[in-house]
Scaffold this motif. Structure first.
Motif, PDB file in Angstrom:
ATOM      1  N   VAL A 122       0.866  -1.175   0.000  1.00 13.10           N
ATOM      2  CA  VAL A 122       0.000   0.000   0.000  1.00 13.10           C
ATOM      3  C   VAL A 122       0.904   1.227   0.000  1.00 13.10           C
ATOM      4  O   VAL A 122       1.892   1.280   0.747  1.00 13.10           O
ATOM      5  CB  VAL A 122      -0.967   0.014   1.208  1.00 13.10           C
ATOM      6  N   SER A 123       0.627   2.161  -0.891  1.00 17.31           N
ATOM      7  CA  SER A 123       1.415   3.386  -0.984  1.00 17.31           C
ATOM      8  C   SER A 123       0.488   4.584  -1.076  1.00 17.31           C
ATOM      9  O   SER A 123      -0.594   4.506  -1.676  1.00 17.31           O
ATOM     10  CB  SER A 123       2.346   3.371  -2.201  1.00 17.31           C
ATOM     11  N   ILE A 124       0.932   5.676  -0.497  1.00 18.02           N
ATOM     12  CA  ILE A 124       0.191   6.936  -0.578  1.00 18.02           C
ATOM     13  C   ILE A 124       1.033   7.897  -1.393  1.00 18.02           C
ATOM     14  O   ILE A 124       2.197   8.173  -1.055  1.00 18.02           O
ATOM     15  CB  ILE A 124      -0.106   7.492   0.819  1.00 18.02           C
ATOM     16  N   LEU A 125       0.461   8.387  -2.493  1.00 13.65           N
ATOM     17  CA  LEU A 125       1.179   9.243  -3.419  1.00 13.65           C
ATOM     18  C   LEU A 125       0.463  10.583  -3.542  1.00 13.65           C
ATOM     19  O   LEU A 125      -0.758  10.667  -3.402  1.00 13.65           O
ATOM     20  CB  LEU A 125       1.268   8.617  -4.814  1.00 13.65           C
TER      21      LEU A 125
ATOM     22  N   HIS B 255       4.509   9.507  -0.356  1.00 15.92           N
ATOM     23  CA  HIS B 255       4.586   9.965   1.033  1.00 15.92           C
ATOM     24  C   HIS B 255       4.818   8.817   2.006  1.00 15.92           C
ATOM     25  O   HIS B 255       5.425   9.012   3.061  1.00 15.92           O
ATOM     26  CB  HIS B 255       3.297  10.706   1.419  1.00 15.92           C
ATOM     27  N   ALA B 256       4.292   7.649   1.689  1.00 17.20           N
ATOM     28  CA  ALA B 256       4.432   6.521   2.614  1.00 17.20           C
ATOM     29  C   ALA B 256       4.185   5.219   1.880  1.00 17.20           C
ATOM     30  O   ALA B 256       3.369   5.159   0.956  1.00 17.20           O
ATOM     31  CB  ALA B 256       3.461   6.657   3.786  1.00 17.20           C
ATOM     32  N   SER B 257       4.901   4.183   2.305  1.00 18.48           N
ATOM     33  CA  SER B 257       4.690   2.831   1.785  1.00 18.48           C
ATOM     34  C   SER B 257       4.709   1.855   2.948  1.00 18.48           C
ATOM     35  O   SER B 257       5.438   2.048   3.920  1.00 18.48           O
ATOM     36  CB  SER B 257       5.776   2.437   0.780  1.00 18.48           C
ATOM     37  N   ALA B 258       3.916   0.836   2.842  1.00 21.81           N
ATOM     38  CA  ALA B 258       3.918  -0.239   3.830  1.00 21.81           C
ATOM     39  C   ALA B 258       3.459  -1.495   3.104  1.00 21.81           C
ATOM     40  O   ALA B 258       2.984  -1.443   1.973  1.00 21.81           O
ATOM     41  CB  ALA B 258       3.006   0.087   5.011  1.00 21.81           C
ATOM     42  N   GLY B 259       3.582  -2.636   3.765  1.00 20.96           N
ATOM     43  CA  GLY B 259       3.158  -3.853   3.087  1.00 20.96           C
ATOM     44  C   GLY B 259       3.523  -5.107   3.848  1.00 20.96           C
ATOM     45  O   GLY B 259       3.977  -5.066   4.990  1.00 20.96           O
ATOM     46  N   ASP B 260       3.297  -6.209   3.152  1.00 15.79           N
ATOM     47  CA  ASP B 260       3.555  -7.531   3.713  1.00 15.79           C
ATOM     48  C   ASP B 260       4.002  -8.414   2.560  1.00 15.79           C
ATOM     49  O   ASP B 260       3.208  -8.720   1.659  1.00 15.79           O
ATOM     50  CB  ASP B 260       2.280  -8.077   4.373  1.00 15.79           C
TER      51      ASP B 260
ATOM     52  N   PRO C 194      -8.729 -13.443   9.397  1.00 13.37           N
ATOM     53  CA  PRO C 194      -7.373 -13.137   9.890  1.00 13.37           C
ATOM     54  C   PRO C 194      -6.492 -12.463   8.836  1.00 13.37           C
ATOM     55  O   PRO C 194      -5.688 -11.590   9.168  1.00 13.37           O
ATOM     56  CB  PRO C 194      -6.820 -14.518  10.275  1.00 13.37           C
ATOM     57  N   LEU C 195      -6.649 -12.853   7.571  1.00 16.92           N
ATOM     58  CA  LEU C 195      -5.865 -12.228   6.503  1.00 16.92           C
ATOM     59  C   LEU C 195      -6.344 -10.808   6.249  1.00 16.92           C
ATOM     60  O   LEU C 195      -5.540  -9.910   5.963  1.00 16.92           O
ATOM     61  CB  LEU C 195      -5.949 -13.058   5.224  1.00 16.92           C
ATOM     62  N   VAL C 196      -7.649 -10.597   6.330  1.00 11.90           N
ATOM     63  CA  VAL C 196      -8.197  -9.247   6.153  1.00 11.90           C
ATOM     64  C   VAL C 196      -7.642  -8.319   7.233  1.00 11.90           C
ATOM     65  O   VAL C 196      -7.271  -7.171   6.963  1.00 11.90           O
ATOM     66  CB  VAL C 196      -9.738  -9.278   6.188  1.00 11.90           C
ATOM     67  N   GLN C 197      -7.569  -8.815   8.469  1.00 13.46           N
ATOM     68  CA  GLN C 197      -7.014  -8.001   9.552  1.00 13.46           C
ATOM     69  C   GLN C 197      -5.534  -7.704   9.307  1.00 13.46           C
ATOM     70  O   GLN C 197      -5.051  -6.616   9.646  1.00 13.46           O
ATOM     71  CB  GLN C 197      -7.207  -8.710  10.894  1.00 13.46           C
ATOM     72  N   ARG C 198      -4.815  -8.649   8.707  1.00 11.88           N
ATOM     73  CA  ARG C 198      -3.408  -8.395   8.380  1.00 11.88           C
ATOM     74  C   ARG C 198      -3.282  -7.283   7.343  1.00 11.88           C
ATOM     75  O   ARG C 198      -2.297  -6.536   7.345  1.00 11.88           O
ATOM     76  CB  ARG C 198      -2.740  -9.672   7.854  1.00 11.88           C
ATOM     77  N   MET C 199      -4.267  -7.154   6.447  1.00 10.51           N
ATOM     78  CA  MET C 199      -4.222  -6.086   5.454  1.00 10.51           C
ATOM     79  C   MET C 199      -4.444  -4.718   6.092  1.00 10.51           C
ATOM     80  O   MET C 199      -3.920  -3.705   5.618  1.00 10.51           O
ATOM     81  CB  MET C 199      -5.263  -6.324   4.362  1.00 10.51           C
TER      82      MET C 199
ATOM     83  N   THR D  30      -3.361  -3.564   8.910  1.00 10.11           N
ATOM     84  CA  THR D  30      -2.188  -3.019   9.609  1.00 10.11           C
ATOM     85  C   THR D  30      -1.300  -2.164   8.699  1.00 10.11           C
ATOM     86  O   THR D  30      -0.959  -1.027   9.057  1.00 10.11           O
ATOM     87  CB  THR D  30      -1.383  -4.169  10.242  1.00 10.11           C
ATOM     88  N   PRO D  31      -0.883  -2.656   7.497  1.00 11.13           N
ATOM     89  CA  PRO D  31      -0.070  -1.794   6.626  1.00 11.13           C
ATOM     90  C   PRO D  31      -0.814  -0.536   6.163  1.00 11.13           C
ATOM     91  O   PRO D  31      -0.190   0.522   6.012  1.00 11.13           O
ATOM     92  CB  PRO D  31       0.260  -2.707   5.435  1.00 11.13           C
ATOM     93  N   ILE D  32      -2.131  -0.657   5.931  1.00 11.59           N
ATOM     94  CA  ILE D  32      -2.906   0.520   5.512  1.00 11.59           C
ATOM     95  C   ILE D  32      -2.854   1.579   6.609  1.00 11.59           C
ATOM     96  O   ILE D  32      -2.585   2.767   6.354  1.00 11.59           O
ATOM     97  CB  ILE D  32      -4.368   0.135   5.203  1.00 11.59           C
ATOM     98  N   GLU D  33      -3.118   1.171   7.836  1.00 12.42           N
ATOM     99  CA  GLU D  33      -3.122   2.120   8.950  1.00 12.42           C
ATOM    100  C   GLU D  33      -1.733   2.705   9.181  1.00 12.42           C
ATOM    101  O   GLU D  33      -1.593   3.891   9.480  1.00 12.42           O
ATOM    102  CB  GLU D  33      -3.627   1.417  10.216  1.00 12.42           C
ATOM    103  N   ARG D  34      -0.692   1.875   9.009  1.00 12.71           N
ATOM    104  CA  ARG D  34       0.675   2.378   9.182  1.00 12.71           C
ATOM    105  C   ARG D  34       0.992   3.429   8.132  1.00 12.71           C
ATOM    106  O   ARG D  34       1.565   4.487   8.453  1.00 12.71           O
ATOM    107  CB  ARG D  34       1.679   1.234   9.095  1.00 12.71           C
TER     108      ARG D  34
END
Length: 562
Positions: A175-178, A188-193, A271-276, A278-282
């Motif tokens: 997930v990236s914010i541009l 501006h920010a990137s996160a992921g798994d 459980p996988l949806v919840q893992r998604m 976390t990177p979005i919120e970060r």
């Protein structure tokens, strides 16, 4: 000629930027998507659809999802020899390059390759090594979410805008914010798994099937498990469009009927949806943005077709995401645009692409407590995650003890306060003059991180100004230049099936896979295979082509009947 490549976990694409904009090139079977699967058949190598079918019929000679192993020393034995992830990726790249050269009629020498935004330094270097092994110069590595934004033409919307790109592929999640302004793309920010993707949702379905039918997954034969995964993958795809018909298949001589609807699928995958989340919120937190401050949310990656993904995004942001570009092709198209920018195509306005460092980079330090005791193993950040690149930062460090003879600068990547929980990238050892005081034995450490995700570390002794440099070329698990040359020579000895034979190879591989799956049709399939092999011996291309079409149609009917 420079091309753009999406080297994906499950599928890969190649294209270029031409007079009509970004164009993807079909493979020998006429498909834009080439499965990222490699199989060894005797002394020859298969790549793509034929190799994917051999996952069931010849699992011991076939491998997929090796992108997840990039940056490691893991080896896979196929056909009596060991392959590293870079070599397997290089074989896929060679197949893609052959398709591009067939479409363009010229030699390909340079490429832009997309990588997950959250790929580490080691994984990016491994991707570059794969390009070198494939015989092409990698001009740039572009982060997949940035490529997706280029595919959507967000730079052409006029004015300014902030966008969140949600990229869920077969094996990775980014997930990236541009922000786009004045022809500048700023991340501006990137996160992921790197270990979350469509394959993990498929794993959930396999587990549910085995639980419901009182089967132990570990007890299934390799062919049976491969067959089950393929059938459930099709079942999962149908869930995105409609309620699928119940799945019917035979395992170890016993018939099973099983079905799942969208609601239960969403429940078992929670459980996988919840893992998604976390990177979005970060990423939102690092970008210091509220959902209302985003102009658009873009979904890309084949796994983003799952309805549960759109529901998650809609709940988190209160709006529907953009999905009008084929999610399987978006990153490949964006890589093509990036290749056009790199070659300064006259049709493209100059766009400045900025990116961020996805991980915090720093070193190990020791701290002295109130009682004077020294505690080591603490992480000291030098470049913070989501710093705009290229970026260069420095800091001062001093020995802990008088007459200390050596100062070791360990280089780490991660977000944990303890280095033991982060990833060590390398180290630089500096010999100290123990006659000097601790204050005079200090060093200045500078980290420089570039647009391609490569890290340079410089250590300067404050007293003498002597410099020590590390380009992190010896990361654990990575190939040295000498090893690359040796493995390149070894790959040259492999015979890759000619492109003009791919259709024949693919139809035979499919027939062999169906022979494994449909035990009640084996005699008929064996006759068809024998007949088609005899036609290949005639070398009559027209006769072979006509019968290949009939053969494919017969296989279609057989598979449709279940």
């Amino acid at each position: 000629m420079i091309v753009g490549i999406d080297l994906g976990t499950t599928h890969s694409l190649i294209g270029a930027y031409g007079a009509d904009g970004p164009t993807l090139f079909p493979n020998a079977l006429g498909e834009l998507l080439t499965p990222s699967v490699v199989s060894v058949d005797g002394d020859k190598v298969l790549v793509g659809l034929a190799a994917r079918d051999r996952l069931i019929s010849h699992p011991e000679h076939t491998v997929a999802a090796f992108k997840r192993w990039m940056g490691t020393a893991r080896e896979t034995r196929l056909g009596g020899r060991a392959f590293r992830p870079e070599e397997l990726s290089a074989l896929v790249l060679r197949s893609l390059l052959a398709d591009a050269e067939a479409a363009l009629g010229e030699k390909i020498t340079e490429a832009v390759i997309s990588v997950p935004a959250y790929f580490s330094d080691a994984q990016r270097k491994a991707t570059r090594a794969a390009g070198e092994l494939a015989g092409v110069k990698i001009e740039r590595l572009i982060n997949e979410p940035t490529a997706a934004a280029l595919a959507y033409g967000l730079q052409d919307r006029g004015g300014e805008g902030r966008f969140l790109v949600f990229d869920l592929g077969g094996g990775t999640f980014d997930v990236s914010i541009l922000e786009c302004f004045d022809s500048v793309f700023e991340v501006h920010a990137s996160a992921g798994d790197n270990f979350l993707g469509g394959e993990d949702f498929l794993d959930m379905m396999v587990d549910a099937f085995c639980r419901d039918n009182d089967l132990r997954q570990q007890a299934l034969k390799t062919q049976e498990l491969g067959q089950l995964r393929r059938r459930l993958e099709q079942h999962k795809r149908e869930l995105s469009a409609r309620t699928p018909t119940p799945l019917q298949m035979s395992i170890d001589g016993r018939d099973y009927t099983w079905g799942i609807d969208e609601d239960r699928f969403a429940h078992i995958c929670e459980p996988l949806v919840q893992r998604m989340r976390t990177p979005i919120e970060r990423a939102m937190r690092d970008a210091k943005l509220q959902p209302s401050q985003l102009d658009e949310i873009v979904l890309v990656g084949g796994a983003s077709r799952m309805p549960l993904v759109a529901r998650l995004v809609s709940r988190m942001f209160g709006r529907l995401p953009l999905r009008h570009v084929n999610p399987d092709q978006a990153i490949g198209l964006g890589a093509c645009v990036a290749s056009g920018l790199k070659s300064r195509n006259a049709k493209l306005e100059e766009i400045i692409l900025t990116d961020v460092c996805p991980f915090t980079l720093g070193t190990q330090i020791a701290r002295r407590d109130d009682n004077g005791q020294v505690h080591s193993g603490f992480f000291h950040p030098i470049i913070l995650r989501n710093s705009t690149v290229p970026v260069s930062r420095e800091d001062q460090f001093y020995p802990m003890h008088e007459k200390q003879e050596k100062l070791t600068i360990d280089i780490y990547q991660g977000e944990n306060p303890l280095v033991a929980n982060n990833i060590k990238l390398g180290e630089i050892a500096v010999q100290l003059d123990k006659r000097r005081s601790t204050d005079d034995n200090g060093v200045t450490v500078r980290f420089t991180y570039d647009i391609n995700g490569l890290l340079q570390v410089e250590v300067t002794e404050n007293a003498t100004k002597r410099r020590h440099e590390l380009l992190l070329e010896q990361n654990p698990g990575l190939l040295s230049p000498e090893e690359i040359r040796a493995r390149l020579a070894a790959l040259e000895t492999l015979k890759v099936h000619p492109r003009d034979q791919q259709e024949n190879i693919a139809v035979l591989a499919r027939a062999e896979r169906l022979y494994e799956e449909y035990i009640h049709e084996r005699e008929r399939l064996q006759e068809w295979i024998m007949h088609f092999r005899s036609l290949l011996d005639t070398q009559d291309s027209d006769l072979i082509a006509r019968n290949r079409e009939k053969f494919s149609e017969a296989l279609d009917m057989l598979e449709a009947q279940g």
